[in-house]
Design a protein around this motif. Structure first.
Motif: not given
Lengths: 252, 252, 252, 252
Positions: A59, A61, A64-67, B139-143, B147, B157, B174, B188
Motif C-alpha cells: 500500500x 500512503x 493524509x496517510x490514507x492507504x 500510522x496509516x489508515x484506511x479512512x 486519523x 501521522x 489494512x 509502525x
C-alpha cells in the motif's frame, strides 16, 4: 494457473460500444502519461478497481496517510465527440509474465467482452536508445484493415519495428482484441527510453486527438515537453563534445 | 492462482465484533514482539492454525523433539475492557509476494469477514536506518476519520512516511479492511531496523494500551528495552569517535 | 495454487492399517538408500506412480531406450512381521517449496488418509559437515508419546538437533501426520553430507529392523558401508596431516 | 497449479487415428526445422492455436505490422500415404518447467486423447558439443516393441544416450503417450548444438520419410545443409590448426 483477479465496481456505467484506451507503466512511461492526461482532461470518472496477487503486496500512503493498495483502475467518459471511452490506468503491471497474462485474460473475459468494445488502443513507448528530436508514433494492428485508417491519423507503420515485438498489457490486450475480433491497435511513442518522456506523450496525444476527432488543452504537457527538448539538446551537445575530443585525441 | 490455504480450528470461539491485531515478522520484528507480548499478557488462547504452500516446507523441533510445522496462528481473548480481540501471529510470512496476497485474501474471506471485525490494527516497524532514541509510532489508515482518533492515542501521522509504502501482511490486511469497510490502521514502530527492537515495541504497546484503554505489566520488556538503549548509545559513541577521527584526519 | 498431482494406480492393494515409510532424495541420500534397500529386500511391489508439474519436465532412458518420466512411486508389501508397509520412493522431490507442499498435501488427502495409516516414518539425513565414524539416528516425532517408544529402538533424541529444522517431504509428511492424528516420526541418519552415505543408511536400517521386529540381509550395503569407513579414515588422515603442518608452520 | 491453456479452433477436422508430430524449439532447432518443413511440404493446414500464460506476454509484428501473439499451433494433413497427421508447431515452449508440464498435460487431455492418436513422434536435437559430419538420428521409445520397428527405419538406439535424459515438450508428450498407451517415440537429430542445424534436420527427415513411406523434395534444405557442411569443415580446420600450433608451441 487459475487467477484470483478481483474487480470491484464503484458503479457500473451504461456505455455504448466504448473505445478502450490502455496506458500502464512502460518504456519512457509514454503510454501511462498519455492515458492519464487524456483521462483527466476529458473529465473521466473511475468506476472500478482491479486487484491481483500479481501486483506487489503493497500500500502507498497519500498526504493524509490514507492507504492505497497496488491496483489498476478503470475509468470512463461518455460522449467524447459521440464516443464512449474506457481507460485502463494504474501504477503497476503484473510482477510476472504469467501474472500479466492472467490479469489481461480476466479483464478481457470479465469486463471488456461484456462491454462490446468498438476499438482497443493500447499505448506504449518505443525505446530507441538514442535521443529523439521529433518522436514518431508507431503502430501495430490486429487487422491490416486498420492500418490505412491509422496512417491517415499520423501513425507510422514501419515493417520490423519494434523488432523485439511488444510486451506486457499493451501486447496482450491487442492480442486478445484480435482473438475476439475487436479492431485493436498498439500506438508506440518513440522515445530514447532514458527518462519519462512527455514530449513523446504529446506526439501520441496528437494522434489520439486525430483518431477521436477532438482537441484537448495540452499546455500543461507542453512545459514538460520543452524540458525534454532542453534535456535532449544538452545530451546531444555533450555527445558532440565527447566525439570531437575523441577525434582530436591523437593530437593532444 | 487459486490458493490452498488450510485453516484448522482447535475451537470456534463466540466473539462479539472483535478487534483484529496482526503482528507477523517484519522490520525490527517490532510488530511481532508487540503482538506476541500483548497476546500472552492478556491470557489469550490459540483457536486456529493457518497452513499454506507459501510458507516454507519446514518443521521446527521443540525441546521434546516434537515437530511444529511452519504456520500462522489465530488467538483470541474475550472482554478486554469490554472488547474481544483476535491475534494473527506466527514466525512466517508467505515466501512470495503472490503467496502473501493469497494467504491474506483467504484469511479475510474465510475467517475475518465472518467475524464481523470492528477494527483492524496491523503492527509493523518503520526502519529509518539510523539510531532512534525516542521511537515514534507512525500510522496509516484506511479512512481519514480514523486519523484524529489515533492521534489522540499517541500515533504520529507524517505525510509521506514511509515513502516506500507498507508491504506484506500489514499492508494487505489494512487494504482488505479498507475494501470491505472495516476501520483499519497500520501502526509502525520507528526503529533503526538493524536489530530486534524491543524499545520500539514498548512504544507501540503504550499506544495499544491507550487504544484499548488498558494497562499491562511491561517490566519483562523494559529490561530488553534498556539493552536497546545501551546498544544505541554504544553505536552512537562509535559513530562520533569515527567522525571525530575523520575530522582530524588531515592533522594526524 | 491448486495442484495437478496425478496419481496413476497399477493396482489398488487391500492393506490393513499400513505403515508408511518415505525415503526420497536428501542429505547424503540416507533416506532414499534406506527406503529403496528395505523396499527391495522385503519383495515389495509397485502399485502407483505420482506425477506433478513440480517434478522436472524430464524423461530418463533405460538400457532399452525406453523412457521413464520423472515421478515418485508407491510400493507395498503385506505382512512384514504382521504389518503391511507402503513405501514412497523416487528420484525427485518437488522443484519448488510450493510444489513440495502441494504434492505431499495431495498424497496425504488422496492416498494416505484413505489407507488409515497406523504409523508414518519419514527417512532423511542429518548433515553435520564433519566426518562421522559412528552415525547416530536422530528422531523427531509428531507426539511426545512416540519418543520413549523410539528411544528403545535405538533412536537418539537430542533437543535442538537439527537446529535448522527439517525440510521437504520428510518434514511435510510428518507434519501432516501430526495434523491428522497419525503417529509419525522422522528418522535422520547422521552423515557428513559430503557423499552418498551407505554407512548412515546401515545405522538407519538397524533402527527400522528394531521397529519392525525383523532382520534383513544387509551384506550388499556392508561393502559400500566399509568404503565409507575407508573414505572417512582417509579424509581424517589428510585433515590431521594438514593440521600438523599448520602447527609446525612457524618452524619451517 | 490449475492451468489456463486456451485452445482456439479455426476448424475441427475429421481425422482418422492421426499420427502426432511435435517439433518445437530446442537444441539446434532440429525438431522445429524438421516439423515445420514437413508440415509445409505436405500442404498441411492450421486448425488451432494454443495460448498459455506460460508463453511470454508478447506479440511479434509481421511486415504489415499485424500482431501475432506468442502461441503454439496445431496443423493437420489428411491421407499422407493413407495416414492422417497432426503437427504441433511454434516458436515457443512454456517459459517455466511447470508451464511446460501444464501445457502438454492440457493438450494431451483436451486435444490429443480425443483424437485417438495412432502414434506420437516428438522431434528434438541431441547436442554432442562436437562437430558432427554424419548426424545420426537417435531414438527413445514409450515401449520396447517400437524399438525394432524404428531401427529398421534408420533410427539408432544407443543405451545411455542422451545420458541427461530428454526435457521439455518432446519428453512430456512421449511420457504422456506412454501413460495413455499410445505408441510414442522421440527422435533426436545429432547436432553440435552450436547453431541451427539443417543438416541434422535432413537426416531426421529421411527417417520420417521412411516411417511414413513417402518422399518429399528436400532440395530447399539441401542448400542450407551444405552450408552446415562448410561451416563444420571450417571449424574443424581451425581446431586442427590450433591443435598443431599448440603441439608445436614449445619450439616457437
Amino acid at each position: 494457473m487459475g487467477s484470483t483477479t478481483t474487480i470491484r465496481y464503484d458503479s457500473y456505467p451504461e456505455l455504448d460500444r466504448p473505445i478502450l484506451i490502455e496506458g500502464l507503466p512502460g518504456i519512457g512511461n509514454v503510454g501511462k502519461i498519455t492515458a492519464d492526461f487524456l483521462c483527466e482532461k476529458l473529465g473521466s470518472k473511475k468506476f472500478a478497481s482491479v486487484y491481483s496477487e500479481s501486483f506487489p503486496p503493497l500500500v502507498m500512503l497519500d498526504n493524509d496517510c490514507v492507504v492505497h493498495m497496488a491496483c489498476n483502475e478503470l475509468w470512463y467518459v461518455k460522449d467524447v465527440n459521440g464516443k464512449d471511452i474506457v481507460f485502463l490506468r494504474g501504477n503497476y503491471q503484473g510482477s510476472t509474465p504469467e501474472g500479466q497474462y492472467l490479469i489481461c485474460d480476466d479483464l478481457m473475459k470479465d469486463v471488456f467482452l461484456r462491454m462490446d468494445l468498438s476499438y482497443i488502443y493500447t499505448l506504449g513507448g518505443y525505446g530507441t536508445g538514442q535521443m529523439v528530436t521529433e518522436p514518431r508514433v508507431l503502430g501495430a494492428v490486429s487487422d491490416i484493415a486498420l492500418k490505412m485508417e491509422l496512417e491517415e491519423k499520423g501513425v507510422t507503420f514501419s515493417p520490423g519495428e519494434p523488432a523485439a515485438g511488444i510486451v506486457g498489457a499493451s501486447a496482450l490486450l491487442i492480442a486478445f482484441g484480435q482473438m475476439y475480433g475487436i479492431p485493436s491497435a498498439c500506438l508506440m511513442g518513440e522515445t530514447s527510453g532514458y527518462f519519462v518522456d512527455h514530449k513523446s506523450a504529446v506526439a501520441m496525444l496528437q494522434v489520439l486527438e486525430s483518431i477521436l476527432g477532438i482537441t484537448v488543452d495540452k499546455s500543461d504537457l507542453d512545459v514538460k515537453s520543452q524540458q525534454i527538448d532542453e534535456l535532449t539538446a544538452k545530451v546531444k551537445e555533450i555527445e558532440t563534445t565527447q566525439n570531437n575530443r575523441e577525434d582530436l585525441g591523437y593530437i593532444g
